[in-house]
Every structure is written in C-alpha cells, then in structure tokens.
Enzyme design. Sequence first.
Site, short mmCIF file in Angstrom:
data_model
loop_
_atom_site.label_atom_id
_atom_site.label_comp_id
_atom_site.label_asym_id
_atom_site.label_seq_id
_atom_site.Cartn_x
_atom_site.Cartn_y
_atom_site.Cartn_z
N LYS A 139 0.83 -1.20 0.00
CA LYS A 139 0.00 0.00 0.00
C LYS A 139 0.87 1.25 0.00
CE LYS A 139 -4.01 1.98 2.36
NZ LYS A 139 -4.95 1.84 3.51
N SER A 164 0.07 0.16 -15.07
CA SER A 164 -1.36 0.27 -15.36
C SER A 164 -1.86 -0.96 -16.09
CB SER A 164 -1.65 1.51 -16.21
OG SER A 164 -3.03 1.60 -16.49
N LYS A 199 2.15 8.26 -14.41
CA LYS A 199 1.06 7.35 -14.03
C LYS A 199 -0.08 8.13 -13.37
CE LYS A 199 -1.04 3.40 -13.14
NZ LYS A 199 -2.00 3.64 -12.07
N HIS A 253 -1.94 9.77 -16.12
CA HIS A 253 -2.70 8.69 -16.78
C HIS A 253 -4.00 8.46 -16.05
CE1 HIS A 253 -3.98 4.48 -16.65
NE2 HIS A 253 -3.55 4.35 -17.90
N ASN A 254 -3.94 8.36 -14.71
CA ASN A 254 -5.14 8.11 -13.94
C ASN A 254 -6.10 9.29 -13.98
OD1 ASN A 254 -3.72 5.80 -13.29
ND2 ASN A 254 -4.28 5.85 -11.14
N GLU A 258 -7.87 8.99 -17.08
CA GLU A 258 -8.82 7.88 -16.88
C GLU A 258 -10.10 8.37 -16.20
OE1 GLU A 258 -8.74 4.35 -13.68
OE2 GLU A 258 -7.06 4.29 -15.09
N ARG A 296 -17.29 12.91 -9.16
CA ARG A 296 -17.26 11.79 -8.21
C ARG A 296 -17.56 12.30 -6.80
NH1 ARG A 296 -12.73 7.19 -9.68
NH2 ARG A 296 -12.92 7.30 -11.95
#
Length: 477
Positions: free
Chosen positions: A77, A130, A184, A187-188, A191, A289
Amino acid sequence: MTARAQIGVTGLAVMGRNLARNFARHGYTVAVHNRSYAKTASLVADHGDDGDFVPSESMADFVASLARPRKVVIMVKAGAATDAVIAELIPLLEEGDIVIDAGNAHFPDTRRREAELKAHGLHFVGTGVSGGEEGALNGPSIMPGGSPESYEWLGPILEDISAKVDGVPCCTYVGPDGAGHFVKMVHNGIEYADMQLIAEAYDLLKQGLGASAQEIGEIFAEWNKGDLESFLIEITADVLAHVDAETGNAFVDVVLDRAEQKGTGRWTVQNALDLGVPITGIAEATFARALSGSVPQREAGRVLPAESGAWEISDRAAFIEDVRLALYASKVVAYSQGFDQIAAASAELGWNIDRGAMARIWRGGCIIRARFLNRITEAYERNPELSLLLADPYFTEQVGQGVGAWRRIVAQAALNGVPTPAFSSSLAYYDGVRAERLPANLIQAQRDFFGAHTYQRIDKDGVFHTEWTGDRTESDA
C-alpha cells in the site's frame, strides 16, 4: 541461501502476486516475499507451474536470494507501508542495488525516497504500472522513472513482461526521480475524465432516448468498432449488457450512484493548480465523483426547481451520432490537457519527458488504451514541441467535424436539466483556447483596482498601474 533470483517481489496481494507470476512466465527466477508467509506459500502452491519461484519467510532471506545488482519490486500500500518496507530493506542492500516501487505512490514521495536511497548508493525506481489485475499478469503498461543507469539493468526485464502493440513494448524510460509516478498519476487523471465522459454519454442516451441498458450497451459495442475503440468503451458495453442474477434487472440499474476514488484524480488536479495548467475535463470528472458522494447535499437539492423542458428526440440515429461525436471531441480534450500537464511538469522539474513515447506505451496494457493513441504518438512525432494537441492537423480536422454536434448535445442537456460537467467544461475549454480575446482583460483591471496588482496593455510594452482612488493617472509599475 543461494543468490540466484533475477528479480524479487515483496507484497503479494493480487497485483504483486500477478506481477510475480508474469515475471516467472517470462522465464525469470523470481524471489517472493510477503509479511504474512501464508500468501507466499499459497502463491508457490497455486502457481508454481508458472515458473521458478524462490520463497522466503524473512526479508533478510529474500534479499539474500537475489543476484546482484539486486532488483526488488515493492508492491504494498502506498504511503507509510511503502516507507516501512524501504526502511527494512536499506540495511540489507548494497551499493548499486535497485528498489522498484510499483504501487500508486504520490510522485513527491517518490522524489523524496529517490533522494534518500541515492544517499545510500541505491537506485530507487518509482514505476507506474497500469492495467489492473489482468494487466499485471498478462502484460501491463509500465512507466519507470529513476536513474538512466537503473533502467539499463531493469529496462529489458520490464519491457519483456509489458504489453506489446505491433511488437513494440508498452514500457519505456520516462525520466529522473518521480517522473514515472507522475506520468502514471496523469494517466489516472485522464482515466477519470474518460470514465466520466462515457458515463455522461450513457446518461444522455438514457435520458434522451429512454433507452434500456441493453440498448445502450449495443450502441457502445458499435462505437467500439470505430474511432472510439478503447478498453473503457469495450468494458462499458459489457457492463451494460450484464444482467443482475438476483433481481433479473440490468446490473447497472441496481448499482448505487456514488463513485469512489483512491486519490490519483485529486493529486492530478492539485498538481495542475500548482503548475497553472487548465485540466478542466479532469477536474470536473474528479468533482463529479465528489458530488455523487455528497449525500446530504443531493438529498437537500431535490427541492430545487428545474425549469427544464421535456426531451423529445425526432431523429434517434442523428442524436446517437451527435453523442458519439461529442464524446470523441471531449475525450481528445482530456488527453490534450493531460499531455499539457506532463509538458509543464517536465519543463519545471527538468525531466525531459517524451510525450509521444508516453502515448505509445499507453496503447496497450493500460486502462486508457485506445485506438487514437496511435494518432497522438504520430502528432508528437511530427512536432515534439507541439504546444496544443488539439492544434495538430489530424485532431483539428477530426474534432472540427464534431463541433456542431458537441454544441447541440451540451445545449440540449442544459435545456433538459441533464448534468454534463465533463462534456460542458471540455467544450468551454475548446472555445477558450480558440478565442482571439478572453475577458481576462476585465479581471486584470479589477485586480489592479482593488489590489494594485498591475496590468499590461495591448498597445505598448511594460507593466502599469492606475491610481483608481485618486486622479486615475496611469504609471509604470
């Protein structure tokens, strides 16, 4: 213990387990370790036929089983757990060994860790991975940062286990210290925007046509045969076609409308604010969200008047095509904004990230893999210094063909009370970057009035201030 393992993985939850299996399937001898030895034992028992595993109960034995330079992949984590594993590893490692954090770490943490391990003579490689569970096992998109020297040792292994598109590995060296985890993160963020845009398209088809989940799934399946072909469009069609076994209803209709998030979207938006880069589509997707989970506000908001009309679609096929074109255009905006953010961070931190290479390694393995990433790679190959992806001739033409549809969809949604924050903000951004003159001139005048923050003029060089509460004379600032 004989030091024979070529690479090691510590942290054997689903992602770590699958990554270890991927290494083994490609012929590497893999040292495996977990805080609870039961997970290590079960990996070897259940998947020993994938290849050669070297299990260890202790971290010391795990490190001792690795050939030098040791290559240790951490799959725990993000945050304190990662720091704890690193602290345990440092005294066991020797100069030149390589520690790879393949979790979703925040890139400032990666920069800190890289500097700390460098002081010990160790290489620290923050690596974006990913593709989820399936990608980790069968070939992810991999975004390693760190020192160029570490990539000489590590790169061939990571390229070997990565996804391949047209025989090209979906892995490349990204840049120094935190560059891999930064890319990354973006990238998210893309996404997030991509998923929100798809959800808005689904909602528009549902509200505008009264279409069932099954019918909308068939529309998405058809879209996946064309320019919108992507992993997310593909799985959307699959999800919409799925029937809940317990109720017999469409699965999506029994899912609660509150979207969770793990933080990478927030990090992307926070960093964009620090850099001063407008990533409006990603930001609105992140806020959408948050709104979905704002239960007290949503319950209170049901008393608000709508003043919306009844949605009547006279031409079903034309409406579906308008939604498709608006979705494509909005998706391009999200990617364009994300690549702008990568360019800004790369310039500020001296990373020298190749945006075309990032588009290339996102073509396979990762969540946002899509057909038009080939076009993005080509755009940056034509002009590596491209200041706006939307201004590339290919995208100018493609998006331009859908602008009318885009405007119709956003207008119809507003008139009928259907929220489309990502569609709407993406169109506003498009109009903002193409505008010859924006109303920021008035904002600058206001700022000078109340705070003497100064302004520039269009007719001469310099910075100026007006004595607003005095005689209103202008002076050089």
